[in-house]
Structures are given as C-alpha cells and as structure tokens.
Design a protein around this motif. Structure first.
Motif, PDB file in Angstrom:
ATOM      1  N   ILE A 195       0.871  -1.179   0.000  1.00  0.00           N
ATOM      2  CA  ILE A 195       0.000   0.000   0.000  1.00  0.00           C
ATOM      3  C   ILE A 195       0.904   1.224   0.000  1.00  0.00           C
ATOM      4  O   ILE A 195       1.716   1.411   0.906  1.00  0.00           O
ATOM      5  CB  ILE A 195      -0.934   0.010   1.214  1.00  0.00           C
ATOM      6  N   ILE A 196       0.756   2.035  -1.024  1.00  0.00           N
ATOM      7  CA  ILE A 196       1.597   3.223  -1.193  1.00  0.00           C
ATOM      8  C   ILE A 196       0.817   4.436  -0.699  1.00  0.00           C
ATOM      9  O   ILE A 196      -0.243   4.762  -1.241  1.00  0.00           O
ATOM     10  CB  ILE A 196       2.000   3.409  -2.662  1.00  0.00           C
ATOM     11  N   PRO A 197       1.310   5.127   0.341  1.00  0.00           N
ATOM     12  CA  PRO A 197       0.540   6.229   0.935  1.00  0.00           C
ATOM     13  C   PRO A 197       0.725   7.557   0.203  1.00  0.00           C
ATOM     14  O   PRO A 197       1.197   8.539   0.763  1.00  0.00           O
ATOM     15  CB  PRO A 197       1.077   6.279   2.367  1.00  0.00           C
ATOM     16  N   ILE A 198       0.361   7.581  -1.081  1.00  0.00           N
ATOM     17  CA  ILE A 198       0.330   8.829  -1.840  1.00  0.00           C
ATOM     18  C   ILE A 198      -1.113   9.103  -2.233  1.00  0.00           C
ATOM     19  O   ILE A 198      -1.926   8.198  -2.358  1.00  0.00           O
ATOM     20  CB  ILE A 198       1.242   8.802  -3.084  1.00  0.00           C
ATOM     21  N   ARG A 199      -1.427  10.385  -2.378  1.00  0.00           N
ATOM     22  CA  ARG A 199      -2.786  10.850  -2.638  1.00  0.00           C
ATOM     23  C   ARG A 199      -3.748  10.212  -1.648  1.00  0.00           C
ATOM     24  O   ARG A 199      -3.664  10.494  -0.468  1.00  0.00           O
ATOM     25  CB  ARG A 199      -3.196  10.611  -4.099  1.00  0.00           C
ATOM     26  N   ASP A 200      -4.606   9.285  -2.097  1.00  0.00           N
ATOM     27  CA  ASP A 200      -5.588   8.692  -1.176  1.00  0.00           C
ATOM     28  C   ASP A 200      -5.289   7.220  -0.905  1.00  0.00           C
ATOM     29  O   ASP A 200      -6.160   6.489  -0.465  1.00  0.00           O
ATOM     30  CB  ASP A 200      -7.002   8.854  -1.755  1.00  0.00           C
ATOM     31  N   GLY A 201      -4.059   6.816  -1.168  1.00  0.00           N
ATOM     32  CA  GLY A 201      -3.652   5.443  -0.912  1.00  0.00           C
ATOM     33  C   GLY A 201      -3.842   4.558  -2.125  1.00  0.00           C
ATOM     34  O   GLY A 201      -4.953   4.428  -2.642  1.00  0.00           O
ATOM     35  N   VAL A 202      -2.754   3.950  -2.590  1.00  0.00           N
ATOM     36  CA  VAL A 202      -2.789   3.097  -3.772  1.00  0.00           C
ATOM     37  C   VAL A 202      -2.317   1.704  -3.380  1.00  0.00           C
ATOM     38  O   VAL A 202      -1.198   1.546  -2.877  1.00  0.00           O
ATOM     39  CB  VAL A 202      -1.890   3.657  -4.895  1.00  0.00           C
ATOM     40  N   LEU A 203      -3.168   0.708  -3.562  1.00  0.00           N
ATOM     41  CA  LEU A 203      -2.787  -0.679  -3.322  1.00  0.00           C
ATOM     42  C   LEU A 203      -2.281  -1.285  -4.618  1.00  0.00           C
ATOM     43  O   LEU A 203      -2.911  -1.148  -5.665  1.00  0.00           O
ATOM     44  CB  LEU A 203      -3.986  -1.472  -2.784  1.00  0.00           C
ATOM     45  N   VAL A 204      -1.132  -1.963  -4.530  1.00  0.00           N
ATOM     46  CA  VAL A 204      -0.540  -2.613  -5.684  1.00  0.00           C
ATOM     47  C   VAL A 204      -0.243  -4.052  -5.316  1.00  0.00           C
ATOM     48  O   VAL A 204       0.514  -4.314  -4.377  1.00  0.00           O
ATOM     49  CB  VAL A 204       0.758  -1.911  -6.140  1.00  0.00           C
ATOM     50  N   ALA A 205      -0.856  -5.008  -6.050  1.00  0.00           N
ATOM     51  CA  ALA A 205      -0.649  -6.427  -5.780  1.00  0.00           C
ATOM     52  C   ALA A 205      -0.039  -7.089  -7.014  1.00  0.00           C
ATOM     53  O   ALA A 205      -0.620  -7.059  -8.102  1.00  0.00           O
ATOM     54  CB  ALA A 205      -1.978  -7.101  -5.433  1.00  0.00           C
ATOM     55  N   LEU A 206       1.135  -7.661  -6.827  1.00  0.00           N
ATOM     56  CA  LEU A 206       1.805  -8.412  -7.887  1.00  0.00           C
ATOM     57  C   LEU A 206       1.327  -9.856  -7.827  1.00  0.00           C
ATOM     58  O   LEU A 206       1.380 -10.495  -6.764  1.00  0.00           O
ATOM     59  CB  LEU A 206       3.316  -8.369  -7.677  1.00  0.00           C
ATOM     60  N   LYS A 207       0.857 -10.381  -8.957  1.00  0.00           N
ATOM     61  CA  LYS A 207       0.456 -11.780  -9.013  1.00  0.00           C
ATOM     62  C   LYS A 207       1.699 -12.638  -9.230  1.00  0.00           C
ATOM     63  O   LYS A 207       2.374 -12.526 -10.275  1.00  0.00           O
ATOM     64  CB  LYS A 207      -0.563 -12.001 -10.145  1.00  0.00           C
ATOM     65  N   LYS A 208       2.014 -13.462  -8.261  1.00  0.00           N
ATOM     66  CA  LYS A 208       3.246 -14.247  -8.320  1.00  0.00           C
ATOM     67  C   LYS A 208       3.251 -15.194  -9.509  1.00  0.00           C
ATOM     68  O   LYS A 208       2.229 -15.735  -9.893  1.00  0.00           O
ATOM     69  CB  LYS A 208       3.415 -15.032  -7.017  1.00  0.00           C
ATOM     70  N   GLU A 209       4.448 -15.394 -10.039  1.00  0.00           N
ATOM     71  CA  GLU A 209       4.626 -16.305 -11.182  1.00  0.00           C
ATOM     72  C   GLU A 209       4.334 -17.740 -10.740  1.00  0.00           C
ATOM     73  O   GLU A 209       4.627 -18.112  -9.617  1.00  0.00           O
ATOM     74  CB  GLU A 209       6.060 -16.202 -11.716  1.00  0.00           C
TER      75      GLU A 209
END
Length: 209
Positions: A195-209
């Motif tokens: 979870i990147i705390p910029i603007r209103d919070g951006v969640l980024v999920a990498l789908k594992k290989e």
C-alpha cells in the motif's frame, strides 16, 4: 485527515511534468466539477508500471473521462490496448475526445456499462487491472479481476486509505468495504501486496509467477 502533509503533496505534484497539454485540460475540468481524478503523481506511477511490465493489455474498472487511462496509454507501445469502462455516456465521449487530442486514440477501447459485468465477459489475461469503482464493490471487483490477471501482472486499486477514514473506530459502510477488501487482498497467497501512501492510498498487488 491528510495522507501526506499538504506541502509534501504540493512538492511532489510540482516535480511531475505533464507529458501532454491535454492533461491540463483534464485537471482543470476535474477542479471545476470537483470530479475525483488520481492526479499527476499517481498518474506518472501508472505510466511507469505500464512501461516496466512492457504491458500490452490493460483493463480499467471505472475510468471516469479517462485521466488515469491516458497516463497508462503513454506507457504502452503503439500496439498496446486499454479497455476503459464507465457508466456515463458523457464520460465515454469525453474520454474518446481526450485520447484523440493526445494522439492515443488507437490504444483506447472505451465501453459504457458496469465495470465488473464488462470484465466478467473478458477472458484476459491482462498485464494490469486498475480498480476505481464504488468502494462497496471492491471485494467483488477483486474476485472478478484476479483470475483475469496474468502471472507477473499488477492489480492496482485506488482510495484504499480513504482520506484516513480506515483508522476510524466506527467506520461507515464504504470504509468497512475498503477494510474488508484490503484484508482480502493481503490474505491472497498468490499476491505480493503493498500500500503506497500517496494521494488517497494506492494498493498494488503483484500476481506471483
């Protein structure tokens, strides 16, 4: 509650140079109409992700009039495509006009309707799926998106810090939905999530290989 100190927000925004004049028109429209957009700091991050993944196929769940999609498009190669969704016919027409003004119209596949229903009719796989729909639909949206994301792809969701309301001891309905969604993603064993705390919070999920 401010996620970042306003001076820091202002500083970051000043560091990002909009790559095309059309973004200024889009930002002025958002300010005039009080229409929520991700802004240039998150926009530039999306462009970077598209370029890093060498993405070819992106799906946006909830596109408004195309602000975030246009940032994505600038990170795509000429044969890249982004499917954009919005319930408003006016937003779809505006989106097409903005993409044309930026010379990115060949990358746009704009569709009017319910984002989740449109996605369920797609098999994918997509390199990136961005979700920015009604927060009460976030869990359902993630469950629709995750199987259609390729291994090594990114699932991105906006507003996951919800102006700090995620810390409220008695959260309202939309806040509870965001909290439930966040736990759903964090518990997904195939996901590596930040979870990147910029603007209103951006969640980024990498789908594992």
């Amino acid at each position: 509650m401010d996620i970042l100190h306003p001076d820091i927000e202002s500083y970051l925004a000043k560091q990002i140079q909009s790559p095309h004049p059309v973004f200024m028109d889009m930002e002025k429209r958002a300010e005039r109409l009080r229409f929520p957009i991700i802004g240039p700091v998150v926009g530039n991050l999306l462009r970077q992700y598209a370029a890093l993944l060498n993405a070819r196929h992106i799906f946006e769940m909830g596109s408004g009039y195309g602000y975030s999609a246009l940032w994505f498009a600038l990170g795509l190669p000429e044969n890249g495509r982004i499917i954009c969704t919005d319930a408003s016919a006016d937003n779809i027409q505006l989106m097409k006009a903005f993409f044309t003004s930026a010379g990115q119209q060949t990358k746009l596949d704009a569709r009017q309707g319910d984002a989740i229903e449109i996605l369920l009719n797609e098999t994918g796989p997509f390199d990136i799926i961005l979700m920015d729909i009604d927060k009460r639909d976030y869990v359902r949206g993630f469950d629709a998106a995750w199987p259609r994301l390729r291994p090594g792809g990114l699932f991105i969701a906006d507003n996951v810090l919800w102006k700090g309301q995620v810390t409220d001891p008695e959260p309202d309905e939309r806040t509870r939905a965001i909290l439930e969604f966040t736990q759903r993603v964090l518990q997904e064993q195939q996901a590596l999530t930040s979870i990147i705390p910029i603007r209103d919070g951006v969640l980024v999920a990498l789908k594992k290989e």
